[in-house]
Design a protein around this motif. Structure first.
Motif, short mmCIF file in Angstrom:
data_model
loop_
_atom_site.label_atom_id
_atom_site.label_comp_id
_atom_site.label_asym_id
_atom_site.label_seq_id
_atom_site.Cartn_x
_atom_site.Cartn_y
_atom_site.Cartn_z
N TYR A 13 0.86 -1.20 0.00
CA TYR A 13 0.00 0.00 0.00
C TYR A 13 0.89 1.24 0.00
O TYR A 13 1.10 1.87 1.04
CB TYR A 13 -0.93 0.00 1.22
N ASN A 52 -12.32 11.64 3.56
CA ASN A 52 -12.06 10.20 3.66
C ASN A 52 -10.57 9.95 3.64
O ASN A 52 -9.85 10.49 2.79
CB ASN A 52 -12.72 9.47 2.49
N THR A 79 -7.68 7.06 3.19
CA THR A 79 -7.41 5.72 2.69
C THR A 79 -6.06 5.28 3.23
O THR A 79 -5.04 5.92 2.99
CB THR A 79 -7.41 5.68 1.15
N LYS A 113 -8.03 0.61 2.84
CA LYS A 113 -9.38 0.80 3.38
C LYS A 113 -9.66 2.30 3.50
O LYS A 113 -8.81 3.06 3.98
CB LYS A 113 -9.49 0.12 4.75
N THR A 114 -10.86 2.71 3.10
CA THR A 114 -11.24 4.13 3.13
C THR A 114 -12.34 4.35 4.16
O THR A 114 -13.38 3.69 4.12
CB THR A 114 -11.72 4.58 1.74
#
Length: 191
Positions: free
Chosen positions: A100, A123, A125, A129-130
């Motif tokens: 990631y 948001n 991330t 995952k957000t």
């Protein structure tokens, strides 16, 4: 005749307000933008780190009281001052920087109190995952830079996130806290 002149004046004023209420584009100044974190260490001290590589854009409309932000951080650029700690932070135990490589924050909701930005809701991330995160503004201002001769806007923002919600569970069973404080100091130059 008087009604039509009044109507024309109101229409002109409204059109003028709409024309001036436009988003201005800003580029993040990496030399005045810092993304860092703090997490407790067995209740004795605080571990701190920052990410050295970041980029992004901001759109801001002071008159319309709105904005957008899109910031990307290179997860492998983590810097704590200790190479062995940084290696562990990059590992699959924590930021898993190889799998990631990018941490991202995106928002299209700025909250104002009068003319001041108080929050940026968006948001985050992390680890693929957000989840929603609200950055609280501790200070925010725009000024005319004497060096660049352009408007610069920015401030100090922070949020506390639950790292386990993103799947970062390392050390929880040993008593490491799940809450991490994110600190974002940002300045962006009008383009």
């Amino acid at each position: 005749m008087r009604k039509s002149l009044l109507g024309l004046a109101v229409a002109t004023t409204l059109l003028s307000a709409v024309a001036h209420a436009e988003m201005a584009n800003y580029a993040i100044d990496p030399s005045h933008t810092f993304v860092s974190f703090e997490i407790g260490h067995f209740g004795t001290s605080t571990n701190r780190g920052r990410f050295d590589k970041k980029e992004g854009t901001v759109q801001f409309d002071r008159t319309g009281k709105s904005g957008k932000v899109d910031v990307s951080v290179d997860a492998a650029s983590i810097n704590t001052g200790f190479a062995s700690f940084e290696k562990h932070l990059r590992s699959p135990d924590l930021f898993d920087a190889e799998k990631y490589p990018t941490i991202k924050f995106a928002s299209d909701k700025f909250v104002f109190d009068g003319d001041k930005v108080t929050e940026v809701q968006g948001n985050l991330t992390l680890l693929g995952k957000t989840l929603p995160v609200t950055l609280k503004a501790n200070q925010f201002n725009c000024y005319q830079s004497p060096q660049s001769k352009r408007e610069v806007c920015g401030g100090d923002f922070d949020a506390t996130i639950d790292r386990t919600a993103f799947g970062m569970d390392y050390g929880i069973k040993w008593g490491f806290p799940k809450n991490v404080r994110m600190i974002v100091q940002i300045e962006a130059v009008k383009q």
